[in-house]
Write a protein that holds these residues in place. Structure first.
Motif, short mmCIF file in Angstrom:
data_model
loop_
_atom_site.label_atom_id
_atom_site.label_comp_id
_atom_site.label_asym_id
_atom_site.label_seq_id
_atom_site.Cartn_x
_atom_site.Cartn_y
_atom_site.Cartn_z
N PRO A 258 -8.47 3.37 -16.49
CA PRO A 258 -7.09 3.67 -16.05
C PRO A 258 -6.95 4.98 -15.31
O PRO A 258 -5.89 5.24 -14.72
CB PRO A 258 -6.31 3.71 -17.38
CG PRO A 258 -7.34 4.03 -18.41
CD PRO A 258 -8.60 3.37 -17.95
N THR A 259 -7.98 5.84 -15.30
CA THR A 259 -7.89 7.10 -14.56
C THR A 259 -8.68 7.06 -13.26
O THR A 259 -8.64 8.03 -12.50
CB THR A 259 -8.40 8.27 -15.42
OG1 THR A 259 -9.77 8.04 -15.77
CG2 THR A 259 -7.57 8.41 -16.69
N ARG B 133 -8.40 1.36 -11.50
CA ARG B 133 -7.58 0.69 -12.50
C ARG B 133 -7.87 -0.81 -12.51
O ARG B 133 -8.33 -1.37 -11.52
CB ARG B 133 -6.11 0.96 -12.22
CG ARG B 133 -5.74 2.45 -12.33
CD ARG B 133 -4.45 2.74 -11.61
NE ARG B 133 -4.05 4.13 -11.70
CZ ARG B 133 -4.52 5.10 -10.92
NH1 ARG B 133 -5.42 4.83 -9.98
NH2 ARG B 133 -4.09 6.34 -11.06
N ASN C 277 -6.56 0.59 -5.40
CA ASN C 277 -7.78 1.34 -5.70
C ASN C 277 -9.01 0.55 -5.30
O ASN C 277 -8.99 -0.69 -5.34
CB ASN C 277 -7.89 1.67 -7.20
CG ASN C 277 -6.79 2.60 -7.69
OD1 ASN C 277 -6.47 2.60 -8.86
ND2 ASN C 277 -6.21 3.38 -6.80
N GLU D 126 0.37 6.83 -17.73
CA GLU D 126 0.61 5.71 -16.84
C GLU D 126 0.62 4.40 -17.63
O GLU D 126 -0.22 4.20 -18.52
CB GLU D 126 -0.48 5.60 -15.76
CG GLU D 126 -0.41 6.65 -14.67
CD GLU D 126 -1.37 6.36 -13.53
OE1 GLU D 126 -1.51 7.20 -12.64
OE2 GLU D 126 -1.99 5.26 -13.54
N ASN E 51 0.58 0.58 -16.34
CA ASN E 51 0.47 -0.19 -15.11
C ASN E 51 0.19 -1.66 -15.40
O ASN E 51 -0.44 -2.00 -16.41
CB ASN E 51 -0.66 0.35 -14.23
CG ASN E 51 -0.41 1.78 -13.78
OD1 ASN E 51 0.70 2.13 -13.40
ND2 ASN E 51 -1.45 2.61 -13.83
N CYS F 55 -2.08 -4.36 -13.72
CA CYS F 55 -3.21 -4.30 -12.80
C CYS F 55 -3.74 -5.70 -12.49
O CYS F 55 -3.80 -6.56 -13.38
CB CYS F 55 -4.34 -3.46 -13.39
SG CYS F 55 -3.84 -1.82 -13.96
N GLN G 165 -2.22 -2.06 -18.55
CA GLN G 165 -3.24 -1.06 -18.88
C GLN G 165 -2.56 0.29 -19.04
O GLN G 165 -1.74 0.69 -18.21
CB GLN G 165 -4.31 -0.99 -17.78
CG GLN G 165 -5.50 -0.09 -18.13
CD GLN G 165 -6.58 -0.14 -17.07
OE1 GLN G 165 -6.29 -0.19 -15.87
NE2 GLN G 165 -7.84 -0.12 -17.48
N GLY H 174 -2.93 4.50 -19.48
CA GLY H 174 -3.83 5.60 -19.17
C GLY H 174 -3.15 6.94 -19.45
O GLY H 174 -1.95 7.11 -19.29
#
Length: 468
Positions: free
Chosen positions: A341-342, A345, A397, A440, A442, A444, A460, A462
């Motif tokens: 997640p960092t 993602r 990403n 966060e 999210n 994904c 997810q 983070g």
């Protein structure tokens, strides 16, 4: 009752009027109200700066920090430079409180346009303690600390810190020494022990080490030179650990020299609205001892552009290479990891790239990039208050991590890094926790999934301080 100390610092010799030779006929007594009006409209001279409340702090340290106050030429300039000096004094971390008073000069040697500036300070106690929580990359920890601030009177600091986290436990003893007159130039020594658990690799690592650092600014950049010597103990976290992890188990001694350069023009390090960041790191191990030899290079680039409707477009690019020196392969403790997640993602934590029986081994080369659009919450609930801590987040990403055959040449390396690209897209909510960390949540959608990758298709969560 404690004794209150007061010190008066006269300005260093500088060009100007000879106060001692002034003609008495030129000195006209002015009523206080009229004198204030004159000072507001004419040039002034800061004759003296007083400090009240100083104990162990040395005069030469504070003289450098407040020297610009003597250069002020009018009342507005005096107020501005006094405020800047106050900020510098607080930044040193040796005072709990600093107040500034500006008044007209009194006494036989007082000039009609003379001013006295008084700084009322409260020094920190010789020993302070702290307790707080800290957020790392998808990790939380409890931190207990003891600090001896202003140890020898020139902003030196010694700290002891114990951290207990979900994946890491550490002890550390540090000594910090800034250069008098230039707080950005400093020297530090650190002794530490860190024990970490890495379930994605079924690995446990214990580091015992010492490091020395010198930090300094150079033009618009900040640099850090570091030497580190660390004894590393690697072991299996579970009985089901793969044979590749068991091969990595044992003791290694790393001695390395590293250099880091940072250019940071962002308005915030957690959720910036404008500015850019460039970080470049180099590490060379093996030439100062130890049984680990490699050259490691990595970088981080981030650009932020404010758009209309209080939206922000952010782009980022990470990359790095690890080149083993000699016949020994690289250690799992030195390689790069990607996913989670960092970073990319939609994939589980560090679950991209080479793996053995479900244990991820890291890679010697990687790249990752991201495009992000941050917008306010729909309908702006809580605008001007709590609602401004939240942002809506749309992202794309991509990245790849692999090992390279360094005998094949740069073109072959680029081809391999361009193969099997993992990427993802989605949207979510971002919460800024002051200027410390961010959270966060999210949704994904991972794409480009390769055999062996672990994905997180859907929601997810983070938490951390460094996000792609």
């Amino acid at each position: 009752m404690g004794t209150v100390h007061a010190r008066s610092l006269d300005p260093l010799p500088m060009d100007g009027h000879d106060f001692a030779s002034a003609d008495d006929s030129d000195l006209v007594e002015v009523e206080p109200q009229k004198k204030q009006e004159i000072l507001e409209n004419k040039d002034v001279v800061v004759q003296r700066v007083h400090f009240e409340g100083l104990g162990r702090t040395k005069d030469d340290l504070i003289m450098y920090e407040i020297s610009n106050v003597f250069k002020a030429k009018n009342l507005i300039d005096v107020m501005r430079k006094s405020h800047e000096a106050r900020e510098k004094l607080l930044r040193m971390g040796i005072f709990r409180q600093v107040e500034v008073l500006v008044d007209t000069c009194e006494g036989d040697d007082a000039l009609p346009n003379g001013l006295d500036v008084t700084f009322e300070v409260t020094e920190l106690r010789r020993l302070t303690g702290s307790y707080n929580t800290m957020v790392g990359n998808n990790e939380g920890s409890m931190v207990l600390g003891l600090k001896l601030p202003n140890l020898f009177g020139r902003a030196e600091k010694m700290t002891f810190q114990f951290s207990y986290g979900t994946k890491e436990t550490s002890y550390g003893l540090s000594f910090f020494k800034p250069q008098v007159g230039n707080f950005e130039r400093n020297f530090s020594v650190n002794l530490y022990k860190v024990t970490g658990q890495f379930p994605w690799s079924s690995l446990r690592e214990t580091d015992r080490g010492i490091s020395t650092e010198i930090s300094f600014p150079l033009w618009k950049t900040n640099h850090t030179l570091k030497w580190e010597g660390v004894w590393r103990e690697l072991g299996c976290l579970a009985r089901t650990a793969s044979f590749a992890i068991r091969e990595e188990s044992g003791h290694t001694l790393k001695s390395s020299l590293s250099h880091a350069m940072v250019i940071d023009t962002r308005n915030s390090s957690i959720l910036p609205k404008s500015g850019a960041l460039l970080k470049i790191n180099q590490e060379l191990a093996g030439y100062t001892g130890g049984d680990v030899s490699f050259l490691k290079e990595d970088f981080e680039l981030q650009l932020n552009k404010k758009l209309g409707w209080d939206s922000v477009l952010s782009t980022s690019l990470w990359g790095g290479m690890l080149l083993p020196i000699g016949d020994k392969p690289s250690s799992i403790a030195d390689r790069f990891y990607l996913g989670g997640p960092t970073s990319v993602r939609g994939f589980s934590m560090y679950s991209i790239g080479p793996q053995s029986e479900g244990d991820y081994l890291g890679g010697e080369a990687y790249w990752a990039g991201g495009v992000h659009l941050y917008t306010p919450l729909p309908f702006r609930p809580g605008r001007g208050g709590f609602g401004d801590l939240f942002r809506t987040h749309f992202f794309l990403n991509a990245g790849n991590l692999c090992n390279l055959n360094y005998g094949e040449g740069p073109q072959a390396h680029l081809r391999k890094l361009a193969e099997c690209i993992r990427w993802s897209y989605g949207a979510g909510i971002v919460l800024r926790l002051g200027n410390i960390a961010r959270l966060e949540l999210n949704y994904c959608i991972p794409m480009g999934v390769q055999s062996g990758d672990r994905i997180c298709d859907g929601v997810q969560f983070g938490a951390g301080i460094r996000f792609l």
